[in-house]
Design a protein around this motif. Sequence first.
Motif, PDB file in Angstrom:
ATOM      1  N   VAL A 159     -30.077 -93.042  48.924  1.00 35.98           N
ATOM      2  CA  VAL A 159     -30.602 -91.679  49.006  1.00 35.98           C
ATOM      3  C   VAL A 159     -32.130 -91.708  49.024  1.00 35.98           C
ATOM      4  CG1 VAL A 159     -30.612 -89.395  47.948  1.00 35.98           C
ATOM      5  CG2 VAL A 159     -28.554 -90.765  47.856  1.00 35.98           C
ATOM      6  N   SER A 160     -32.728 -92.673  48.316  1.00 40.10           N
ATOM      7  CA  SER A 160     -34.207 -92.764  48.352  1.00 40.10           C
ATOM      8  C   SER A 160     -34.673 -93.088  49.768  1.00 40.10           C
ATOM      9  CB  SER A 160     -34.706 -93.820  47.369  1.00 40.10           C
ATOM     10  OG  SER A 160     -34.347 -95.111  47.799  1.00 40.10           O
ATOM     11  N   TYR A 161     -33.899 -93.900  50.491  1.00 39.56           N
ATOM     12  CA  TYR A 161     -34.242 -94.184  51.896  1.00 39.56           C
ATOM     13  C   TYR A 161     -34.218 -92.895  52.724  1.00 39.56           C
ATOM     14  CZ  TYR A 161     -33.747 -95.861  56.686  1.00 39.56           C
ATOM     15  OH  TYR A 161     -33.922 -96.049  58.024  1.00 39.56           O
TER      16      TYR A 161
ATOM     17  N   SER B 121     -43.179 -92.959  58.077  1.00 39.28           N
ATOM     18  CA  SER B 121     -42.156 -92.766  57.045  1.00 39.28           C
ATOM     19  C   SER B 121     -40.951 -93.671  57.292  1.00 39.28           C
ATOM     20  CB  SER B 121     -41.733 -91.302  56.969  1.00 39.28           C
ATOM     21  OG  SER B 121     -41.302 -90.847  58.220  1.00 39.28           O
ATOM     22  N   TYR B 122     -40.666 -93.963  58.571  1.00 45.75           N
ATOM     23  CA  TYR B 122     -39.550 -94.880  58.881  1.00 45.75           C
ATOM     24  C   TYR B 122     -39.845 -96.279  58.343  1.00 45.75           C
ATOM     25  CZ  TYR B 122     -36.902 -98.253  61.579  1.00 45.75           C
ATOM     26  OH  TYR B 122     -36.133 -99.325  61.941  1.00 45.75           O
ATOM     27  N   LEU B 123     -41.078 -96.786  58.586  1.00 45.16           N
ATOM     28  CA  LEU B 123     -41.442 -98.131  58.104  1.00 45.16           C
ATOM     29  C   LEU B 123     -41.455 -98.171  56.575  1.00 45.16           C
ATOM     30  CD1 LEU B 123     -44.298 -98.902  60.657  1.00 45.16           C
ATOM     31  CD2 LEU B 123     -42.032 -99.928  60.595  1.00 45.16           C
TER      32      LEU B 123
ATOM     33  N   ILE C  51     -39.094-100.625  54.137  1.00 45.25           N
ATOM     34  CA  ILE C  51     -39.557-101.570  53.093  1.00 45.25           C
ATOM     35  C   ILE C  51     -38.994-101.172  51.734  1.00 45.25           C
ATOM     36  CG2 ILE C  51     -41.789-100.427  52.604  1.00 45.25           C
ATOM     37  CD1 ILE C  51     -43.015-103.165  52.310  1.00 45.25           C
ATOM     38  N   THR C  52     -38.855 -99.855  51.484  1.00 48.76           N
ATOM     39  CA  THR C  52     -38.268 -99.380  50.217  1.00 48.76           C
ATOM     40  C   THR C  52     -36.814 -99.824  50.108  1.00 48.76           C
ATOM     41  OG1 THR C  52     -39.691 -97.428  50.294  1.00 48.76           O
ATOM     42  CG2 THR C  52     -37.778 -97.309  48.865  1.00 48.76           C
TER      43      THR C  52
END
Length: 559
Positions: free
Chosen positions: A124-126, A137-139, A143-144
Motif C-alpha cells: 500500500v505504501s507503494y 514518484s514512480y522511481l 526504490i521504496t
Amino acid sequence: MLMLNLYYVWSLILFLMSMFFLCFCLNFMLFDHSLMIEWVLLSLNSVSMSYFIFLDWISMGFCFVVFFISSMVVLYSGVYMGSYNYSSIRFLLLVLMFVTSMMLMIVSPSLVSIMLGWDGLGLVSYCLVIYYSSLKSYLAGMITCLINRLGDIGLLISVSWLFGYGSWNFMFYLDYYGNLIFYLIMISSFTKSAQIPFSSWLPAAMAAPTPVSALVHSSTLVTAGVYLLIRFYNYLIFMNYFFLFVGIMTMIMSSFCANYEFDLKKIIALSTLSQLGLMMSCLFMGLVDLSLFHLLSHAMFKSLLFLCSGVIIHLMGGGQDIRTMGSVCVSLPLTCSCFNIANMSLCGFPFLSGFYSKDFIVEVGVFNSLNMFYMIFFYLGLGLTSLYSVRLIYYTLLVSYNYVGFIHSSLGKSIYHMKYSLILLSIFSLTFGCMFMWLTNLDLGFLMLPFIMKILSLLMVLLGIYLGYEMNLISYLMPNKYYFLNGSMWFMYSYSYSLFEVSYMYSLTLFKSMYWGEYYGGAGLSFYLVKFSNLMQLMFLGSLKGFCLMLIIWLFFLI
C-alpha cells in the motif's frame, strides 16, 4: 439520501476508535492485564487454521496513537486532496488500507499474521508513493517497494525457520530461539526502519502527498521495524554494540544531511531518520521502555510537523524549496505557531513532549556507563537536531519574503478544517510526553548525575539553536566534496548502485543480460539442461563407436 463527505465520516470513526483503544489501554495498564483472542478460521480433522490477536497495554497504546494520527490526517486530507472526486476517494481507501495493515501488524502475536500486515504496509505504501503518477514518484515508489521487499525476505525465512519450534506465536518462545533468528528479524526491521545500509528510500518516499508523509513517517511504516524489535526483545541478544553503532551512525548521518538539504519535506524526512536511529540505538542499549516512549511521543510531533509543512507548501503554490519561502508567519500565524511547537518538541526543548523521552534516554545512556565515543555521538546528535530545526525555522519564518509568483490570498478560508487537526495534534505535542511518563511510572527512576552532566543535554540543545542561527549567516566554509557528501546521504545511492554492479558482474557470461538470481536460479539451470540434452542427443545420433563408448561409460557408472 443524505450525502456525507466520506473523509469526515471516516475521520470521526477513526477518532472514536482511538478513544476506545485509549480507554482500554489505561484499563489494561492499571490492572496489568493482557488478552489473547483465538479465532479459528478452518478446522478439518487434525488441521486447524487460527488467527490470533494479542492485546496488552503496549499494543493498545500504539493502536491509539496510530488511529488518532490517521483520524487527524484523514480530516486534513479532506481539504488538502482537492475536490471530492473518484481520485480523492481512491486516496482515502488507500489510507484506510494502510491503517488496517498497520493494525494487523500491531495486534498479532504470530509471525504469519504479522507477515500479512508487514506485506500490506509495503504494497500500500507503494500505491501511495506513486499516487501522483509522475516519473519521479514512480522511481521513488520502486526504490521504496524493493528495499522493503528485502525485509520481507528475512521475515519469510524466519517464518519457515519457526516450523522447527512448533509454533509461530513467537512471544512464548523468545528465550528458546537461536541467535540467527534474532539477527534475521533485526536486519528485516532495519530495512523497514531505514537504518544505514537501507536509508536511501526514506527521503525518496517524499514524492507521496503530504498527508501520506505525515502518516507514513510518524507512526506507521517506519516505526513497524522498531515495534517488531520491541516485541521480539531478548536482553541477551539485543545488548549488541555493533547494531548500537549502526543506529548512532544513522542518527548522525541523517542529521548532517538535513543541514545541507533545501527541500522542506526531505529535511523533515531526514529528521525522522535521525529519530529512528535514536530509537534503534536505545533498543540496543537495553532501554526497551524508553524506546517505546520515544516512538509514541515522536509520532505526535512529527505528524504535526508534516501537516504544518503541507499547509506551507499549499500556500507557496506547491513549491517545496525553503530558499523561496520566508515570512510565512504573516500569512499563516496559527500554522506557524504549531510548526514552532513541533520543531521545539523535536529539538528536546524543556517541558515539551520530545524533551521527556530524549533527555531521559541520554541520561540513562550516560548512567549505564556508555563509553566516551558513544556519549559524544549522542550529544552531537542532540545538538545537530536543534541545528537543522532552527535552520528550517529561519528559512521559512524569519527571513524576508523571497517568493516570486502568485500567492493564495484566500487560503485562510480553505484550510478551515485543517486547523482542527493542527490544534489537536499541538495539544498532544505539548502534553503527551509528561502524561505517558506519569502513567508508566518512568519518572520513578532516580538518577544521580553531576550537575554538569545533568545540564549538558540542555546546553547542547541551546548550542545547536545558536549555531543553527549563525550557520545561516555565514557563507560556505568547506570544500565542495564535503557538500556533495552530505547532500547525497553520504553517497548511499551510489553504494547501492555499486553493489548492483558487483552482483551483476557474475552474470555476464550468459547472454550478458541475466541478473545473478536468474543465472544461478531457474533460467540458468534450464539453459544448461537444454545444452546438456542437446549434447546427449548429438552423441546418440552420431557413429556406432561413439554410441558403444557412451554405453560402456554408463555401465561403469551403474556398477
